[in-house]
Design an enzyme around this catalytic site. Structure first.
Site, PDB file in Angstrom:
ATOM      1  N   TRP A  10      39.516  40.199  42.532  1.00  0.00           N
ATOM      2  CA  TRP A  10      38.273  40.395  43.459  1.00  0.00           C
ATOM      3  C   TRP A  10      37.747  39.011  43.774  1.00  0.00           C
ATOM      4  O   TRP A  10      36.758  39.028  44.815  1.00  0.00           O
ATOM      5  CB  TRP A  10      37.529  41.470  43.269  1.00  0.00           C
ATOM      6  CG  TRP A  10      38.033  42.742  43.535  1.00  0.00           C
ATOM      7  CD1 TRP A  10      39.371  43.177  44.186  1.00  0.00           C
ATOM      8  CD2 TRP A  10      37.561  43.998  43.397  1.00  0.00           C
ATOM      9  NE1 TRP A  10      39.669  43.959  44.085  1.00  0.00           N
ATOM     10  CE2 TRP A  10      38.281  45.161  43.755  1.00  0.00           C
ATOM     11  CE3 TRP A  10      36.224  44.426  42.868  1.00  0.00           C
ATOM     12  CZ2 TRP A  10      38.140  46.435  43.539  1.00  0.00           C
ATOM     13  CZ3 TRP A  10      35.961  45.575  42.939  1.00  0.00           C
ATOM     14  CH2 TRP A  10      36.804  46.742  43.290  1.00  0.00           C
ATOM     15  N   LYS A  11      37.733  38.006  42.851  1.00  0.00           N
ATOM     16  CA  LYS A  11      37.042  36.798  43.128  1.00  0.00           C
ATOM     17  C   LYS A  11      35.431  37.004  43.431  1.00  0.00           C
ATOM     18  O   LYS A  11      35.081  38.049  42.800  1.00  0.00           O
ATOM     19  CB  LYS A  11      37.530  35.995  44.263  1.00  0.00           C
ATOM     20  CG  LYS A  11      39.142  35.565  44.135  1.00  0.00           C
ATOM     21  CD  LYS A  11      39.578  34.641  44.995  1.00  0.00           C
ATOM     22  CE  LYS A  11      40.976  34.515  44.795  1.00  0.00           C
ATOM     23  NZ  LYS A  11      41.685  33.446  45.188  1.00  0.00           N
ATOM     24  N   HIS A  95      42.257  29.925  36.271  1.00  0.00           N
ATOM     25  CA  HIS A  95      42.532  29.922  37.665  1.00  0.00           C
ATOM     26  C   HIS A  95      42.234  28.816  38.345  1.00  0.00           C
ATOM     27  O   HIS A  95      41.649  27.889  38.125  1.00  0.00           O
ATOM     28  CB  HIS A  95      41.589  31.126  38.259  1.00  0.00           C
ATOM     29  CG  HIS A  95      42.120  31.705  39.722  1.00  0.00           C
ATOM     30  ND1 HIS A  95      41.721  30.547  40.866  1.00  0.00           N
ATOM     31  CD2 HIS A  95      42.943  32.607  40.257  1.00  0.00           C
ATOM     32  CE1 HIS A  95      42.496  31.270  41.996  1.00  0.00           C
ATOM     33  NE2 HIS A  95      43.196  32.464  41.510  1.00  0.00           N
ATOM     34  N   GLU A 165      50.678  30.627  40.104  1.00  0.00           N
ATOM     35  CA  GLU A 165      50.105  30.625  41.498  1.00  0.00           C
ATOM     36  C   GLU A 165      50.065  29.328  41.998  1.00  0.00           C
ATOM     37  O   GLU A 165      49.271  28.484  41.741  1.00  0.00           O
ATOM     38  CB  GLU A 165      48.635  30.812  41.310  1.00  0.00           C
ATOM     39  CG  GLU A 165      48.789  32.584  40.773  1.00  0.00           C
ATOM     40  CD  GLU A 165      47.164  33.020  41.027  1.00  0.00           C
ATOM     41  OE1 GLU A 165      47.344  34.168  41.703  1.00  0.00           O
ATOM     42  OE2 GLU A 165      46.092  32.358  40.779  1.00  0.00           O
ATOM     43  N   GLY A 171      45.164  31.971  49.099  1.00  0.00           N
ATOM     44  CA  GLY A 171      44.462  32.222  50.173  1.00  0.00           C
ATOM     45  C   GLY A 171      44.664  31.739  51.349  1.00  0.00           C
ATOM     46  O   GLY A 171      43.914  31.474  52.346  1.00  0.00           O
ATOM     47  N   SER A 211      48.758  34.679  48.398  1.00  0.00           N
ATOM     48  CA  SER A 211      49.249  35.073  49.468  1.00  0.00           C
ATOM     49  C   SER A 211      50.254  36.393  49.582  1.00  0.00           C
ATOM     50  O   SER A 211      50.832  36.673  50.230  1.00  0.00           O
ATOM     51  CB  SER A 211      49.550  34.383  50.853  1.00  0.00           C
ATOM     52  OG  SER A 211      48.669  33.486  50.923  1.00  0.00           O
ATOM     53  N   GLY A 233      43.330  38.218  48.109  1.00  0.00           N
ATOM     54  CA  GLY A 233      42.807  38.857  49.281  1.00  0.00           C
ATOM     55  C   GLY A 233      43.220  40.424  49.818  1.00  0.00           C
ATOM     56  O   GLY A 233      42.365  41.011  50.003  1.00  0.00           O
TER      57      GLY A 233
END
Ligand code: PGA
Length: 251
Positions: A10-11, A95, A165, A171, A211, A233
């Site tokens: 969820w950042k 991350h 990632e 994003g 994404s 997201g």
């Protein structure tokens, strides 16, 4: 056979009531889906509320970061024991936003991985190249370095998850192709075989992140070496994250 793992990152999003509303809507939607493991990693301030909202469901709680010391004068930091106390079972480490915005180095990330394992938290170690590195043909070299440094001299042999990632896919709406994700995940597994016993590596889950959305998830989870996804997201919306989970269950 590795079980799929879908992790929501969820950042820095949501407040307590939004997090609770998410869980109320999300949990019934994934109730039938027992072929995948699911985790939600909210910001620190929401850990207790999300733990409460998840109740006895199978969805696990994770954090987005930790500090390696047990306690002390470390203003602004959170220890592994504090995460356990809040009900966490896993923690995202390294991350790319931590690496690039907050200057985390491979050495710091290695200390965090060790601290997580010492405390029986499952580390989700993130690796991935920038666009510039990919253009220069250095993607594999960068990912290899991040793995070798991040996993150096581990003292404890617990579960470890790797998330590939590519930074340029996070994003941006531009996801890697399923073929690229498979190629890099296969490469990651080869590197892991140089670090851990083969039978352990065959059980280790490698996720793709960048994404991911309901429209592209099955392309990734259909690959032999991609065992799930780390979703940013699209995990903020309960319907879209539930759809990602459901589609992965049947991939
Ligand atoms: P994204 O983020 O799904 O929004 O691209 C993924 C991540 O940063 O873990």
């Amino acid at each position: 056979m590795r079980r799929k793992l879908l992790v929501a990152n969820w950042k820095m999003h949501k407040n307590i009531s939004e997090a609770q509303a998410f869980c109320r809507r999300f949990l019934p939607e994934i109730e039938e889906c027992d072929r995948a493991d699911i985790a939600i990693c909210p910001p620190f301030t929401l850990l207790t509320a999300v733990k409460g909202a998840l109740g006895s469901s199978k969805v696990k709680l994770g954090a987005q970061n930790l500090f390696w010391e047990e306690k002390g004068a470390y203003t602004g930091e959170v220890s592994p024991a504090m995460l356990l106390d809040a009900g966490c079972e896993m923690v995202i480490i390294g991350h790319s936003e931590r690496r690039h915005i907050f200057g985390e180095t491979d050495e710091m990330i290695n200390r965090k991985v060790k601290a997580a394992l010492r405390n029986k938290l499952i580390p989700i170690l993130c690796v991935g190249e920038t666009l510039e590195e990919r253009k220069k043909g250095q993607a594999e070299e960068v990912v290899k370095r991040q793995l070798l440094e991040g996993l150096r001299e581990l003292e404890y042999d617990g579960e470890i998850v790797i998330a590939y990632e590519p930074v340029w896919a996070i994003g941006t709406g531009v996801n890697a192709s399923p073929d690229d994700a498979q190629k890099m995940s296969f490469f990651i597994r080869q590197i892991l075989k140089g670090i851990f016993p083969e039978e352990k590596v065959l059980e280790m889950r490698i996720l793709y992140g960048g994404s991911v959305k309901p429209e592209n998830i099955t392309g990734f989870t259909g690959q032999p070496d991609v065992d799930g996804a780390l979703v940013g997201g699209a995990s903020l919306d309960p319907d879209s994250f539930a759809e990602i989970v459901r589609l992965s269950c049947y991939a």
